[in-house]
Design a protein around this motif. Structure first.
Motif, PDB file in Angstrom:
ATOM      1  N   ASP A   1       0.825  -1.217   0.000  1.00  0.00           N
ATOM      2  CA  ASP A   1       0.000   0.000   0.000  1.00  0.00           C
ATOM      3  C   ASP A   1       0.854   1.261   0.000  1.00  0.00           C
ATOM      4  OD1 ASP A   1      -2.565  -1.069  -0.184  1.00  0.00           O
ATOM      5  OD2 ASP A   1      -2.720  -1.378   1.976  1.00  0.00           O
TER       6      ASP A   1
ATOM      7  N   VAL B   1       2.099   1.730  -3.453  1.00  0.00           N
ATOM      8  CA  VAL B   1       0.999   2.157  -4.317  1.00  0.00           C
ATOM      9  C   VAL B   1       0.693   3.636  -4.085  1.00  0.00           C
ATOM     10  CG1 VAL B   1      -1.488   1.891  -4.727  1.00  0.00           C
ATOM     11  CG2 VAL B   1      -0.002  -0.123  -4.678  1.00  0.00           C
ATOM     12  N   ASP B   2       0.672   4.068  -2.826  1.00  0.00           N
ATOM     13  CA  ASP B   2       0.447   5.488  -2.523  1.00  0.00           C
ATOM     14  C   ASP B   2       1.489   6.358  -3.211  1.00  0.00           C
ATOM     15  OD1 ASP B   2      -1.767   4.971  -0.920  1.00  0.00           O
ATOM     16  OD2 ASP B   2      -0.603   4.974   0.945  1.00  0.00           O
TER      17      ASP B   2
ATOM     18  N   ALA C   1      -1.602  -3.427  -5.921  1.00  0.00           N
ATOM     19  CA  ALA C   1      -2.907  -3.439  -5.274  1.00  0.00           C
ATOM     20  C   ALA C   1      -3.979  -2.903  -6.210  1.00  0.00           C
ATOM     21  CB  ALA C   1      -2.869  -2.596  -4.000  1.00  0.00           C
TER      22      ALA C   1
ATOM     23  N   ARG D   1      -7.373  -0.898  -6.385  1.00  0.00           N
ATOM     24  CA  ARG D   1      -8.113   0.079  -5.590  1.00  0.00           C
ATOM     25  C   ARG D   1      -9.418   0.438  -6.283  1.00  0.00           C
ATOM     26  NH1 ARG D   1      -3.774   4.076  -2.713  1.00  0.00           N
ATOM     27  NH2 ARG D   1      -2.903   2.460  -1.370  1.00  0.00           N
TER      28      ARG D   1
ATOM     29  N   ASP E   1     -10.330   4.549  -4.469  1.00  0.00           N
ATOM     30  CA  ASP E   1      -9.065   4.815  -3.783  1.00  0.00           C
ATOM     31  C   ASP E   1      -8.892   4.030  -2.470  1.00  0.00           C
ATOM     32  OD1 ASP E   1      -6.553   5.928  -4.036  1.00  0.00           O
ATOM     33  OD2 ASP E   1      -7.040   7.617  -2.735  1.00  0.00           O
TER      34      ASP E   1
ATOM     35  N   THR F   1      -7.874   0.103  -1.126  1.00  0.00           N
ATOM     36  CA  THR F   1      -7.353  -1.192  -1.538  1.00  0.00           C
ATOM     37  C   THR F   1      -8.363  -2.286  -1.223  1.00  0.00           C
ATOM     38  OG1 THR F   1      -5.062  -0.503  -1.224  1.00  0.00           O
ATOM     39  CG2 THR F   1      -5.495  -2.871  -1.206  1.00  0.00           C
TER      40      THR F   1
ATOM     41  N   ASP G   1      -7.858  -5.616  -2.983  1.00  0.00           N
ATOM     42  CA  ASP G   1      -7.129  -6.869  -3.216  1.00  0.00           C
ATOM     43  C   ASP G   1      -5.690  -6.558  -3.567  1.00  0.00           C
ATOM     44  OD1 ASP G   1      -9.113  -8.971  -2.971  1.00  0.00           O
ATOM     45  OD2 ASP G   1      -9.969  -8.260  -4.860  1.00  0.00           O
ATOM     46  N   TYR G   2      -4.841  -7.564  -3.360  1.00  0.00           N
ATOM     47  CA  TYR G   2      -3.435  -7.475  -3.758  1.00  0.00           C
ATOM     48  C   TYR G   2      -3.191  -8.474  -4.885  1.00  0.00           C
ATOM     49  CZ  TYR G   2      -3.009  -4.902   0.576  1.00  0.00           C
ATOM     50  OH  TYR G   2      -3.179  -3.970   1.571  1.00  0.00           O
TER      51      TYR G   2
END
Length: 185
Positions: A35, A38-39, A83, A85, A88, A90, A92-93
């Motif tokens: 995460d 991803v951010d 991930a 989203r 915005d 999450t 699932d990965y």
């Protein structure tokens, strides 16, 4: 020659599996690490390519793959984790893996994002055991001015793929043949 008992062999195998599980990226806290990446990737996209905000707003969901590592010497492969989203958040990965063969040599890293522009495209992706990017996807290419080429035909595509941040010694990056698989954090 040294004899190894079954008990020793099982203990060694169990220890090996435990070490493999620690190194496969699915241990505790791994979801938080994905995460965070991803951010950072989302922030990079929005600051570098402002047109992605429009895509994010229109998309039913976005799969961010912050770091894909690709290497090849005749036979090549790429792997990364990211991930999915929705709004915005999450949900699932996923891991992404691909393999290739041909005249190629080098290594590179890149990021990519898949924008699922219709609820059906998103549902198909989430329902699939292992999903591959199909011919119905369109590529949006960032230009040097930081804009994303998203004309009306691109934004009407069910899936839009954006590859960015390439660095390394292989020219170009392709998502053809990449398989996406749901993983646990």
């Amino acid at each position: 020659m040294t004899q190894i008992s079954r008990r020793t062999l099982l203990a060694m195998g169990g220890a090996g599996l435990g070490l493999a599980a620690c190194g496969n990226g699915l241990g505790s806290g791994r979801g938080a690490q994905i995460d965070a990446r991803v951010d950072a990737t989302r922030s990079y996209l929005l600051s570098r390519y402002p047109g992605t905000q429009d895509l994010i707003n229109k998309a039913s969901g976005v799969l961010y793959m912050p770091l894909m590592t690709e290497a090849s010497f005749g036979i090549g492969g790429a792997y990364g984790q990211g991930a999915l989203r929705i709004n915005d958040v999450t949900v699932d990965y996923y891991s992404a893996a691909s393999a290739s063969i041909g005249f190629q040599i080098g290594a590179q890293q890149y990021a990519h994002a898949l924008f699922f522009m219709t609820p059906d495209a998103l549902a198909d992706f989430r329902r699939a055991d292992g999903w591959q990017l199909g011919a119905d996807a369109r590529y949006a290419l960032p230009d040097r001015g930081g804009a994303i080429g998203t004309d009306t035909t691109t934004t009407m595509a069910p899936v839009i793929a954006l590859v960015f941040g390439q660095s390394g010694l292989i020219a170009g990056a392709s998502l053809a043949g990449t398989k996406y698989t749901r993983i646990l954090p």
